[in-house]
Design an enzyme around this catalytic site. Structure first.
Site, PDB file in Angstrom:
ATOM      1  N   CYS A  53       1.115  -0.976   0.140  1.00  0.00           N
ATOM      2  CA  CYS A  53      -0.055   0.305  -0.130  1.00  0.00           C
ATOM      3  C   CYS A  53       1.274   0.824  -0.168  1.00  0.00           C
ATOM      4  CB  CYS A  53      -0.619  -0.058   0.836  1.00  0.00           C
ATOM      5  SG  CYS A  53      -1.960   1.002   1.576  1.00  0.00           S
ATOM      6  N   CYS A  57      -0.280   5.222   6.603  1.00  0.00           N
ATOM      7  CA  CYS A  57      -0.551   4.817   8.318  1.00  0.00           C
ATOM      8  C   CYS A  57       0.111   4.231   8.701  1.00  0.00           C
ATOM      9  CB  CYS A  57      -1.535   4.387   7.690  1.00  0.00           C
ATOM     10  SG  CYS A  57      -2.853   4.624   6.542  1.00  0.00           S
ATOM     11  N   CYS A  60       0.008   0.717  10.197  1.00  0.00           N
ATOM     12  CA  CYS A  60      -0.152  -0.589   9.290  1.00  0.00           C
ATOM     13  C   CYS A  60       1.433  -1.672   9.347  1.00  0.00           C
ATOM     14  CB  CYS A  60      -1.476  -0.045   7.925  1.00  0.00           C
ATOM     15  SG  CYS A  60      -1.271  -1.594   6.675  1.00  0.00           S
ATOM     16  N   CYS A  97     -16.407  -9.230   5.690  1.00  0.00           N
ATOM     17  CA  CYS A  97     -15.839  -7.943   4.956  1.00  0.00           C
ATOM     18  C   CYS A  97     -14.503  -8.564   4.269  1.00  0.00           C
ATOM     19  CB  CYS A  97     -15.242  -7.212   6.526  1.00  0.00           C
ATOM     20  SG  CYS A  97     -14.981  -6.046   5.769  1.00  0.00           S
ATOM     21  N   CYS A 129     -19.084  -6.786   3.392  1.00  0.00           N
ATOM     22  CA  CYS A 129     -18.001  -5.859   3.534  1.00  0.00           C
ATOM     23  C   CYS A 129     -17.783  -5.346   2.826  1.00  0.00           C
ATOM     24  CB  CYS A 129     -18.717  -5.491   4.658  1.00  0.00           C
ATOM     25  SG  CYS A 129     -17.575  -3.453   5.228  1.00  0.00           S
ATOM     26  N   CYS A 189     -19.710   1.250   8.111  1.00  0.00           N
ATOM     27  CA  CYS A 189     -18.963   1.310   9.456  1.00  0.00           C
ATOM     28  C   CYS A 189     -17.793   1.692   9.471  1.00  0.00           C
ATOM     29  CB  CYS A 189     -18.885  -0.281   8.703  1.00  0.00           C
ATOM     30  SG  CYS A 189     -17.188  -1.010   9.875  1.00  0.00           S
ATOM     31  N   ARG A 261     -18.669  -2.853  17.888  1.00  0.00           N
ATOM     32  CA  ARG A 261     -17.791  -4.138  17.451  1.00  0.00           C
ATOM     33  C   ARG A 261     -15.962  -3.937  17.966  1.00  0.00           C
ATOM     34  NH1 ARG A 261     -17.401  -4.032  11.357  1.00  0.00           N
ATOM     35  NH2 ARG A 261     -19.534  -4.995  12.066  1.00  0.00           N
TER      36      ARG A 261
END
Length: 330
Positions: A53, A57, A60, A97, A129, A189, A261
């Site tokens: 990616c 972040c 991550c 998801c 999702c 979400c 959640r």
């Protein structure tokens, strides 16, 4: 309880800082106003495209710029996703998801493949999702037309704290994607992560943004940071369970009808600690041995915990299916 959308930071901070047992009692009382308080929605999260990616972040391991143990993997095939979806459904999950390590959705063959995945899993009578990064209004509508049920796009932290954690996109970028998701008649979400080095005021500010949306997110994940070697936040201490319970309880009180959640970090929690979270209003979890790339309890352990605590699994589409879907429904 009356649902409101004009919370002040002071009001939310007062809730968050209540004496612990008083806070849990209030959140549990709000939760029990819902006759289905003992039902827990089980979602399974899979990585359909792992690593590489371009975002930065800080938490991550899938960011290309960090040196972690995550290996870049190409896009999964549709039949592989269907097989994983079936295993998740057999294990008790009602929602699947699918996450891709993208900065944003691009109109290409990979996105076409995601559309096929959505149609295939939707036909299995599972809620679908996706979390694919930023997307525009047209892309959100394509997903909706394919039968997508929900789109995940977390705020992560407060607007004020955001640039400390991520510099390759803005807080407003997140809000714009959520707006596009809403316009496409998809459920939202969106939640965040605690343990990033944020302050209590940052946690409260993030909850305020969610709780003051014109329509509350249908699902709010509360994640505890799972520090990963090679990322800038690798040395962050584990989040105290009391902080997790406070976040869950505050989310439950400010967004009484939302599915809250209990998400990342659950693998480090005992059954007793998780029980506190359920008591405080959590009514959704991720199950399965992995959350994208980090460890998670497996289905068997969760089912044993559910039996011990007297919890039941929520069925798919309890609140109805999206109205604008072209996908085959069986």
């Amino acid at each position: 309880m009356i649902t409101k959308h004009n919370w002040t930071k002071e009001e939310i901070l007062d809730i968050y800082n209540k004496p612990f047992l008083d806070l849990v009692y209030e959140a549990a009382s709000v939760h029990r106003e819902n006759k289905d308080y003992s039902e827990v929605q089980i979602s399974s999260l899979i990585s359909i495209k792992t690593g590489g990616c371009p975002e930065d972040c800080s938490y991550c391991p899938q960011a290309a710029r960090y040196h972690t143990d995550v290996e870049v993997q190409s896009m999964m095939k549709v039949d592989e996703v269907v097989d994983l979806a079936q295993k998740a459904k057999d294990g008790g999950a009602s929602r699947l998801c699918m996450g891709a390590a993208w900065r944003e959705v691009r109109d290409n063959r990979d996105f076409d493949k995601v559309i096929d995945m959505v149609k295939a899993v939707n036909s299995m009578d599972m809620e679908v999702c996706c979390t694919l990064g930023m997307l525009n209004a047209h892309q959100a509508q394509r997903l909706s037309d394919a039968g997508l049920y929900a789109y995940n796009h977390n705020l992560d932290t407060s607007e004020e704290d955001y640039s400390r954690i991520i510099s390759t996109r803005t807080f407003d970028d997140r809000l714009k994607t959520i707006e596009n998701v809403r316009k496409a008649n998809l459920t939202v979400c969106s939640g965040g992560i605690i343990g990033l080095g944020e302050t209590v005021n940052d946690r409260v500010a993030m909850l305020q943004v969610l709780a003051n949306m014109p329509q509350h997110p249908e699902s709010v994940p509360v994640n505890a940071l799972v520090p990963v070697k090679g990322t800038p936040l690798a040395n962050q201490p584990r989040v105290a369970i009391w902080d997790m319970v406070r976040m869950i309880a505050t989310a439950r009180i400010t967004m009484p009808k939302t599915a809250v959640r209990l998400s990342a970090g659950r693998n480090e929690m005992s059954v007793l600690e998780q029980a506190f979270c359920f008591m405080a209003g959590a009514n959704s979890i991720f199950a399965g041995d992995k959350l994208l790339t980090t460890p998670n309890p497996d289905f068997k352990d969760d089912m044993a915990m559910f039996e011990l605590l007297g919890l039941s699994t929520r069925k798919a589409f309890k609140n109805g299916r999206p109205q604008n879907t072209e996908a085959e429904i069986v």
